[in-house]
Design an enzyme around this catalytic site. Structure first.
Site, PDB file in Angstrom:
ATOM      1  N   GLY A  96      36.203  39.009  38.589  1.00 33.30           N
ATOM      2  CA  GLY A  96      36.826  37.708  38.412  1.00 33.30           C
ATOM      3  C   GLY A  96      38.116  37.652  39.189  1.00 33.30           C
ATOM      4  O   GLY A  96      38.370  38.472  40.065  1.00 33.30           O
ATOM      5  N   GLY A  97      38.940  36.667  38.852  1.00 36.79           N
ATOM      6  CA  GLY A  97      40.184  36.496  39.594  1.00 36.79           C
ATOM      7  C   GLY A  97      41.144  37.641  39.409  1.00 36.79           C
ATOM      8  O   GLY A  97      41.892  37.982  40.327  1.00 36.79           O
ATOM      9  N   MET A  98      41.153  38.273  38.227  1.00 37.46           N
ATOM     10  CA  MET A  98      42.134  39.323  37.941  1.00 37.46           C
ATOM     11  C   MET A  98      41.545  40.727  37.947  1.00 37.46           C
ATOM     12  O   MET A  98      42.207  41.673  38.302  1.00 37.46           O
ATOM     13  CB  MET A  98      42.768  39.095  36.566  1.00 37.46           C
ATOM     14  CG  MET A  98      43.660  37.902  36.446  1.00 37.46           C
ATOM     15  SD  MET A  98      44.638  38.030  34.938  1.00 37.46           S
ATOM     16  CE  MET A  98      43.396  38.522  33.742  1.00 37.46           C
ATOM     17  N   GLY A  99      40.296  40.830  37.501  1.00 38.70           N
ATOM     18  CA  GLY A  99      39.789  42.166  37.275  1.00 38.70           C
ATOM     19  C   GLY A  99      38.374  42.380  37.763  1.00 38.70           C
ATOM     20  O   GLY A  99      37.679  41.449  38.179  1.00 38.70           O
ATOM     21  N   VAL A 104      34.714  44.537  36.653  1.00 36.44           N
ATOM     22  CA  VAL A 104      34.005  45.192  35.562  1.00 36.44           C
ATOM     23  C   VAL A 104      33.006  46.169  36.180  1.00 36.44           C
ATOM     24  O   VAL A 104      32.178  45.789  37.018  1.00 36.44           O
ATOM     25  CB  VAL A 104      33.278  44.176  34.659  1.00 36.44           C
ATOM     26  CG1 VAL A 104      32.573  44.914  33.514  1.00 36.44           C
ATOM     27  CG2 VAL A 104      34.257  43.164  34.096  1.00 36.44           C
ATOM     28  N   LYS A 129      36.556  47.407  32.216  1.00 35.17           N
ATOM     29  CA  LYS A 129      37.215  46.243  32.808  1.00 35.17           C
ATOM     30  C   LYS A 129      38.608  46.665  33.254  1.00 35.17           C
ATOM     31  O   LYS A 129      39.436  47.074  32.442  1.00 35.17           O
ATOM     32  CB  LYS A 129      37.318  45.122  31.768  1.00 35.17           C
ATOM     33  CG  LYS A 129      37.972  43.854  32.280  1.00 35.17           C
ATOM     34  CD  LYS A 129      37.946  42.780  31.183  1.00 35.17           C
ATOM     35  CE  LYS A 129      38.560  41.488  31.656  1.00 35.17           C
ATOM     36  NZ  LYS A 129      38.498  40.441  30.595  1.00 35.17           N
ATOM     37  N   ASP A 142      38.351  30.546  25.169  1.00 35.83           N
ATOM     38  CA  ASP A 142      37.519  30.409  26.371  1.00 35.83           C
ATOM     39  C   ASP A 142      36.056  30.686  26.020  1.00 35.83           C
ATOM     40  O   ASP A 142      35.343  31.359  26.770  1.00 35.83           O
ATOM     41  CB  ASP A 142      38.001  31.375  27.460  1.00 35.83           C
ATOM     42  CG  ASP A 142      37.451  31.006  28.851  1.00 35.83           C
ATOM     43  OD1 ASP A 142      37.110  29.807  29.051  1.00 35.83           O
ATOM     44  OD2 ASP A 142      37.348  31.886  29.718  1.00 35.83           O
TER      45      ASP A 142
END
Length: 870
Positions: A33-36, A38, A53, A150
């Site tokens: 994703g945008g930050m991390g 997996v 993650k 979310d």
């Protein structure tokens, strides 16, 4: 502000596979994703696969670092089979001196719910089972004070258990927050964390959140899973446009997305997706109980019976077979074993919210070709159609509304708000010759918003078809769960339809006559299945009864309604109209029986309570009227209910309670002028004549009705200003020539002025007007008139009966004190005077000639004579 968009594809995962620790060996990249990122890893110590993650190297900002640490703290609290478990937290130092955090979590060998929906064709029970599991996981988070924020299909992972059954696991608590922790913003300035299609309206608007925000998100998941569509459409016009739809536009009705959806499921989705959090269920547990009950019913019912059985169970329709009824009982019992509170919470959750609907005046612009009154007839047709549309709706009541002359549109909406109206129907027509374009709006009086609207074109020479279409179109402005279905159209001949409209137009113009009721009765005989005739017939009978007090008018309408039922007219229509008619006269047993039937048919409880209160008030059962009107006010806080409570309290001599209720009413509704008039009456009875006059004269002059002016005349009379009282009462009679209370009070003024001849003339007129009446107030004045003209035996017979029926009625007791004084039964008169003085009635009310006779009588009590004699 920037809003994260769920349709934006994730960045490509990193190709490197870093070594996190000696214990965990990275095998592959699962996603990013945008930050991390997996990773799939092997736990060498426990010999199991795990998901790791980890923050991206370029995302290790303080903000991102705080987010993943918060996710770790929250996941550490959660231990539930429907939430992805946290196994470990890894931290190390980067080459640049920063800190890296990685979460080691349960590895789910499966797919996201969104992908699962695309790849599978699950049956309804499998869908409900997954929703039940999501509810259970969500409830555990909420019990710990954790809001996900979310929740979406991409954050629900689906695996299979040993039996091959799908299992739901909630994941990604990255932007979740704990209500037990201090508020902390984990997003950049002017940026909203989360996915727009998963957010509740309050989250998009930046308002405070609680668990019900997640339930809205659950509603979007359930809607898509059950119907195959999204409640607010596809996100193909950008995040800001979607945000506007979620916060402002109604969701697509579930029945439109899935025509065969069971009604309880449709109601459930509607409530989960309510804009106002207060309209949603209070917990995920209640939603779970609902899904569990529906799931159980589906498993035990044949597929062809599923929808019908479910509808029977939750909407209390008659179950069509013994076997189905036994299954329904078994399900209820099972639900009660699971959670009694949860089941009844689910029943409350799935019930339709009551609607109180009023019809506003119809507006017509342009000219209509035809007769001189063609425009008035068209206006009447549309208004009647809108009124009849309410009978096509479940859990709905028609609230009577006639605005005062000159009242503008905003003032009308305020008046409807005061009356507790939830929805107003308004129609505006643009006409040219025989063609009219009509726009029907469903308005919210609380904020003047247009909830729904619909328009079409009709020809005025096809008025019957236009009325039918207008009625059905208005009903369709409401949610499908409320709709009973379109009634069949039973047409009249053109001549008969014109007669029908002519009568109704005269009713709206307040020009009704005896022949009008007979004409509608004849039409109901001729067209017994035409539902539109019955509304007009009942209204006409009620108007004529109020004007002339002849029970035959009501009896005629009731006969027509009975015949309509025999011909198959929907009882939800005839019962509502009968309730109005029964409440006007002496139909105690029929009224009570009908109320019970309407309760079973789910007529809005506040409307039933209010109608009960009106009936009790008319019957002189004031304590019951107070209880019922206050209960109605709790259910639907309308000025009408509170006002009825106040005047009932006043009628039974509970002056302090009445004054407090009226104060509460005028503070909340400062232009409820009837309350000021009632307050004036209370002050009059207490002898506070200046306060009474102040309350009455605070009502603007143009808005003072003849009753208010009559009360002002009473104030003059109690002050012994008999000349002014005489002029004021006569002014009232110019407006309402045969108003019995005004005539009776004028006669007493004439006695005080020494005009015995004129007084006797007026009393005789009162006796003539009230012949055959069953109305308690009119009978009271009839008794007083008889006593004054010397018919003592008749007077005592009437007043004795009135006091027996309504022993708490202040006005009955005051009349009794006069009548017994005129009959020279001094002890009885003295007892009533003493009782009235004890409850707080002013001595000014006993300055009338009849009462003053007590002053010279040895049999009258000394305290009474001391109080009332000069």
């Amino acid at each position: 502000m920037d809003i994260a968009d769920s349709e934006v594809a994730p960045q490509s995962p990193a190709t490197d596979t870093p070594q996190l620790s000696d214990r965990y060996q990275i095998l592959s990249t699962l996603g990013a994703g945008g930050m991390g990122v997996v990773y799939l890893a092997e736990d060498r110590k426990l010999h199991r696969r795990v998901a790791v993650k980890r923050l991206k190297a370029d995302a290790a900002s303080d903000n991102a670092h705080q987010r993943i640490q918060q996710e770790a703290r929250l996941l550490a609290q959660l231990n539930h089979p429907n939430i992805v478990a946290l196994h470990d937290v890894l931290e190390d130092t980067l080459d640049n001196g920063g800190r890296s955090v990685a979460l080691v979590m349960e590895y789910i060998e499966g797919t996201t719910l969104r992908a699962w929906m695309r790849e599978r064709t699950p049956n309804l029970q499998q869908k409900l089972s997954l929703l039940m599991q999501i509810c259970q996981g969500l409830q555990q988070a909420h019990d710990l004070g954790i809001i996900h924020r979310d929740l979406k299909s991409d954050n629900i992972l689906i695996a299979e258990n040993a039996k091959g059954e799908p299992v739901a696991k909630i994941t990604d608590f990255g932007i979740a927050k704990s209500q037990q922790l201090d508020e902390q913003t984990l997003t950049a300035e002017n940026q909203l964390a989360g996915t727009i299609t998963a957010m509740s309206p309050e989250q998009i608007l930046g308002k405070a959140l609680d668990a019900r925000s997640d339930l809205f998100s659950l509603g979007t998941i359930a809607y898509e899973l059950l119907t195959g569509s999204r409640p607010f459409g596809k996100n193909d016009t950008g995040a800001l446009a979607m945000a506007h739809r979620v916060t402002n536009d109604p969701h697509t009705p579930p029945q439109q997305a899935w025509a065969g959806i069971p009604e309880p499921l449709a109601i459930l989705l509607d409530k989960l997706l309510a804009k106002d959090p207060a309209m949603r269920p209070q917990s995920a547990q209640i939603v779970y109980q609902g899904f569990a009950l529906l799931h159980k019913q589906g498993l035990e019912a044949e597929s062809e019976d599923y929808t019908a059985t479910l509808t029977d169970l939750f909407t209390h329709h008659k179950v069509k077979s013994r076997r189905r009824w036994q299954r329904a009982l078994a399900v209820v019992a099972a639900a009660l074993v699971l959670s009694t509170g949860g089941y009844w919470g689910w029943k409350e959750f799935t019930r339709l919210e009551p609607q109180y609907i009023a019809v506003m005046p119809v507006e017509i612009n342009g000219e209509i070709r035809g007769e001189e009154n063609a425009k008035a007839l068209t206006k009447t047709m549309v208004r009647q159609a809108l009124m009849n549309s309410v009978s096509q709706l479940k859990a709905s009541a028609l609230v009577s509304f006639e605005p005062k002359e000159g009242m503008d549109f905003e003032a009308q909406l305020q008046k409807l708000k005061d009356k507790g109206v939830t929805d107003a129907l308004f129609a505006q027509l643009e006409c040219a010759e025989i063609r009219c374009n009509i726009e029907i709006q469903r308005l919210a009086p609380q904020n003047s918003y247009i909830k729904q609207q619909q328009g079409f074109t009709f020809l005025t020479d096809k008025a019957q078809e236009a009325q039918y279409r207008t009625s059905n179109s208005a009903a369709k402005l409401f949610a499908p769960a409320y709709q009973r279905g379109d009634p069949s159209l039973a047409t009249m001949s053109d001549d008969d339809y014109k007669r029908y409209l002519d009568v109704l137009s005269r009713m709206e113009a307040k020009e009704l006559g005896e022949n009008d009721l007979n004409d509608l009765f004849t039409l109901s005989n001729r067209y017994p299945r035409n539902i539109y005739i019955y509304q007009g017939l009942s209204d006409t009978a009620a108007r004529l009864f109020v004007l002339h007090n002849q029970k035959e008018h009501i009896e005629l309408a009731l006969r027509a309604l009975d015949r309509g039922e025999e011909q198959g007219v929907d009882k939800s229509i005839t019962y509502r109209l009968k309730l109005l008619l029964y409440s006007l006269s002496d139909y105690s047993d029929q009224y009570q029986d009908l109320v019970k039937r309407l309760e079973e048919m789910k007529m809005p409880a506040a409307e039933l309570m209010y109608q009960r209160a009106r009936y009790f008030y008319r019957s002189g059962k004031y304590a019951d009227a107070v209880d019922s009107s206050l209960n109605a006010y709790k259910l639907n806080p309308s000025a009408a209910s509170l006002y009825l409570a106040a005047i009932s309290q006043g009628a039974m001599g509970n002056y302090d309670a009445s004054r407090n209720t009226l104060k509460q009413l005028t503070e909340k509704h400062p232009k409820h002028w009837s309350s000021f008039s009632a307050l004036g009456v209370i002050e009059l009875e207490l002898g506070n004549l200046e306060a009474a006059e102040k309350a009455i004269t605070s009502i603007p002059e143009p808005l003072r009705g003849w009753r208010t002016k009559s009360n002002l005349a009473v104030a003059y009379m109690l002050r012994k200003n008999y000349q002014s009282a005489d002029r004021q009462f006569r002014a009232v009679l110019q407006v309402s020539e045969n108003d019995v209370p005004t005539l009776g009070q004028l006669a007493e003024v004439k006695l005080a002025l020494g005009d015995q001849k004129e007084a006797m003339k007026i009393f005789t007129k009162v006796i003539e007007i009230t012949n055959g009446t069953s109305n308690q107030e009119l009978r009271r004045y009839r008794a007083l008139a008889h006593a004054n003209v010397g018919n003592i035996e008749e007077a005592i017979s009437i007043i004795t009966d009135l006091v027996r029926v309504a022993p708490d009625d202040t006005y009955h007791k005051h009349a009794a004190s006069q009548i017994y004084a005129l009959a020279q039964e001094w002890r009885s008169a003295s007892v009533y005077v003493a009782e009235l003085l004890a409850q707080g009635m002013s001595t000014a009310w006993f300055k009338l000639p009849a009462h003053q006779q007590l002053c010279t009588q040895p049999l009258a009590s000394t305290p009474v004579k001391s109080a009332i004699c000069d």
